[in-house]
Design an enzyme around this catalytic site. Structure first.
Site, short mmCIF file in Angstrom:
data_model
loop_
_atom_site.label_atom_id
_atom_site.label_comp_id
_atom_site.label_asym_id
_atom_site.label_seq_id
_atom_site.Cartn_x
_atom_site.Cartn_y
_atom_site.Cartn_z
CG HIS A 42 1.09 -6.68 1.42
ND1 HIS A 42 1.52 -5.37 1.38
CD2 HIS A 42 0.06 -6.74 0.54
CE1 HIS A 42 0.79 -4.68 0.54
NE2 HIS A 42 -0.11 -5.48 0.01
CE LYS A 64 1.50 -1.40 -3.74
NZ LYS A 64 1.26 -2.73 -3.21
CG HIS A 103 -6.58 -4.32 0.25
ND1 HIS A 103 -5.80 -3.75 -0.73
CD2 HIS A 103 -7.00 -3.30 1.04
CE1 HIS A 103 -5.78 -2.43 -0.55
NE2 HIS A 103 -6.49 -2.15 0.52
#
Length: 145
Positions: free
Chosen positions: A37, A67, A140
């Site tokens: 990320h 993904k 996350h």
């Protein structure tokens, strides 16, 4: 009893052991979060579509399957980590909302591609983010706000 000659096997072990240990170590959840990320400084690409089609495989997000969605945050690792402390506000459970907006690129698989080669659409925006934190570090990416 002193060693009188070099021991090739011992020397080889001393040289290879650190490398072997490094290869055998799994990435932490925090390291995986950064790999998936955080892209800072932002990788150069002519447009968001080409950016996503470059970064998704480069970050190993299309190895086995495409993904469906992934968001890249274009800020330094320390700034992103700060969302879990003074740069963020607790939300629900272990989620924190950033106090400031971040430049982000969201990549979504185009069409119905399930297996590589994958084709992505991209969209760049500036928004606040929500991340899950464990031990004061992001692990996350939840959503943009």
């Amino acid at each position: 009893m002193a060693l009188k000659e070099p021991r090739p096997a011992l020397l080889l072990l001393l040289v290879l052991l650190p490398a072997w240990l490094a290869l055998g170590r799994r990435e932490t959840r925090h390291e995986k979060f950064h790999r998936q990320h955080v892209d800072f400084p932002k990788t150069s690409a002519p447009d968001a579509r080409r950016y996503c089609n470059l970064l998704m495989p480069r970050r190993n997000l299309t190895a086995d399957a495409c993904k469906p969605t992934n968001t890249f945050i274009h800020a330094g690792p320390a700034e992103v980590d700060g969302v879990c402390s003074s740069g963020g506000t607790p939300s629900t459970e272990n989620y924190y909302d950033s106090n400031a907006p971040f430049e982000i690129t969201t990549c979504r698989v185009a069409g119905g591609a399930q297996r590589p080669p994958c084709n992505y659409r991209g969209r760049t925006s500036t928004q606040r983010i929500r991340v899950a934190c464990v031990g004061g570090l992001p692990v996350h990416y939840k959503t943009q706000l």
